[in-house]
Design a protein around this motif. Structure first.
Motif, mmCIF file in Angstrom:
data_model
loop_
_atom_site.group_PDB
_atom_site.id
_atom_site.type_symbol
_atom_site.label_atom_id
_atom_site.label_comp_id
_atom_site.label_asym_id
_atom_site.label_seq_id
_atom_site.Cartn_x
_atom_site.Cartn_y
_atom_site.Cartn_z
ATOM 1 N N UNK A 60 0.823 -1.206 0.000
ATOM 2 C CA UNK A 60 0.000 0.000 0.000
ATOM 3 C C UNK A 60 0.861 1.261 0.000
ATOM 4 N N UNK A 61 2.080 1.171 0.529
ATOM 5 C CA UNK A 61 2.928 2.357 0.555
ATOM 6 C C UNK A 61 3.422 2.755 -0.830
ATOM 7 N N UNK A 62 3.341 1.847 -1.815
ATOM 8 C CA UNK A 62 3.755 2.170 -3.177
ATOM 9 C C UNK A 62 2.619 2.714 -4.028
ATOM 10 N N UNK A 63 1.397 2.701 -3.500
ATOM 11 C CA UNK A 63 0.235 3.191 -4.235
ATOM 12 C C UNK A 63 -0.115 4.590 -3.744
ATOM 13 N N UNK A 64 -0.106 5.553 -4.638
ATOM 14 C CA UNK A 64 -0.377 6.937 -4.241
ATOM 15 C C UNK A 64 -1.833 7.143 -3.823
ATOM 16 N N UNK A 69 -5.975 1.906 5.771
ATOM 17 C CA UNK A 69 -6.595 0.605 5.983
ATOM 18 C C UNK A 69 -6.185 -0.413 4.922
ATOM 19 N N UNK A 70 -5.661 0.033 3.796
ATOM 20 C CA UNK A 70 -5.251 -0.902 2.752
ATOM 21 C C UNK A 70 -4.052 -1.740 3.158
ATOM 22 N N UNK A 71 -3.291 -1.268 4.122
ATOM 23 C CA UNK A 71 -2.108 -2.005 4.565
ATOM 24 C C UNK A 71 -2.388 -2.826 5.824
ATOM 25 N N UNK A 72 -3.652 -2.948 6.211
ATOM 26 C CA UNK A 72 -4.003 -3.698 7.415
ATOM 27 C C UNK A 72 -3.894 -5.191 7.140
#
Length: 132
Positions: A60-64, A69-72
């Protein structure tokens, strides 16, 4: 991981430039050596992160457009507890005290270090944490 890899590589470029400027300007070998070693460490970390980013899924850290919550979810396996680092620390402390007080102290520290290493390597093959 792509962002972190790029950050470390750019940091390495900055440290290299500063090491060259510092070395030419000050002519002081200790600080120049430390800056070149910091450059080496930074480039190793940046290369590892950039190399690993190609082999793992996009986080998720590579998606702007990502939300927090996407990295949960589950991040990996972490050991719940281990007594082995304590054994290694005691053995390492005795080994370093052996340099101060006498090399005979290594006879007591090396078995403690070996027990700690053996226990750390095989801690998931026996006891309550056995997973096979």
């Amino acid at each position: 991981m792509k962002i972190q890899g790029k950050m470390f590589i750019w940091l390495a470029v900055f440290i290299l430039a500063m090491a060259i400027v510092y070395g030419l300007w000050s002519k002081e070998p200790a600080g120049t050596t430390a800056l070149f070693l910091a450059f080496g460490l930074s480039i190793m970390i940046g290369y590892y992160l950039a190399f690993t980013a190609r082999r793992v899924d996009v986080g998720a850290q590579d998606d702007k457009e990502a939300d927090v919550a996407d990295d949960a979810g589950e991040l990996g396996f972490f050991s719940p507890h281990s007594w082995q680092p304590l054994s290694l620390a005691v053995g390492g402390a005795l080994a370093f005290l052996g340099v101060v007080f006498g090399w005979w102290l290594l006879y007591f520290s090396l078995p403690i270090i070996m027990i700690g290493l053996w226990g750390w390597v095989f801690e998931y093959y026996r006891g309550e944490n056995q997973n096979q």
